[in-house]
Design an enzyme around this catalytic site. Sequence first.
Site, short mmCIF file in Angstrom:
data_model
loop_
_atom_site.label_atom_id
_atom_site.label_comp_id
_atom_site.label_asym_id
_atom_site.label_seq_id
_atom_site.Cartn_x
_atom_site.Cartn_y
_atom_site.Cartn_z
N ASP A 47 0.83 -1.20 0.00
CA ASP A 47 0.00 0.00 0.00
C ASP A 47 0.87 1.25 0.00
OD1 ASP A 47 0.59 0.77 2.73
OD2 ASP A 47 -0.86 -0.71 3.42
N GLU A 48 0.24 2.37 -0.22
CA GLU A 48 0.95 3.64 -0.37
C GLU A 48 1.83 3.96 0.84
OE1 GLU A 48 -0.23 8.26 -1.50
OE2 GLU A 48 -1.81 6.80 -1.11
#
Length: 190
Positions: A47-48
């Site tokens: 994820d980011e």
Amino acid sequence: MHKHFKIFKPYGFLSQFRSSQRTRRNKKMLGELGNFPAETMAIGRLDEDSEGLLLLTTDGKVSAEITGSKVQKEYYVQVDGIIGTNEIQELKEGVSISINGKNYKTKPCRAFILDPAPVFPPRSKPIRDSRHGPTSWISVTLTEGKFRQVRKMTAAVGFPTLRLVRVRVGNEKLEDMTPGEVREVPNFKY
């Protein structure tokens, strides 16, 4: 001839090459890190907010084999507070988390406290400092990969994740790479 790469995905990057309609245009994409062949795809996701080892390939069969099998993924996780052996045991046995609004019990995994703490380059967005209380580092190795699973697992045992760095996928390791670094890998040995 297929190409394979490993990168140290920096904090703040999405694990994709193109913006979808749902993605805001100002997001950073993997394509900014190198000149990749047009058919390159990420094997799995980070994820980011997560960092570390991300494998890329032009071979869809390799991607499916790694994501669809029981290939181990190891993460080093900085958690809020000093985690103890009871919580580590809970993680090892599996904990209940929410996946798509449904209760899910994670599969047994490998987990242990990292002492001394690992040393990584500073993150682009700093993590809080010592004035906010102590932190500790653990290793978690999974063979599954639900959405934000490691973060949900540490929160379930009372120790929210502050920083998450994937250090290994199968036999491929992050090694001494730096954020944003790309290395071509002639043949993945997963």
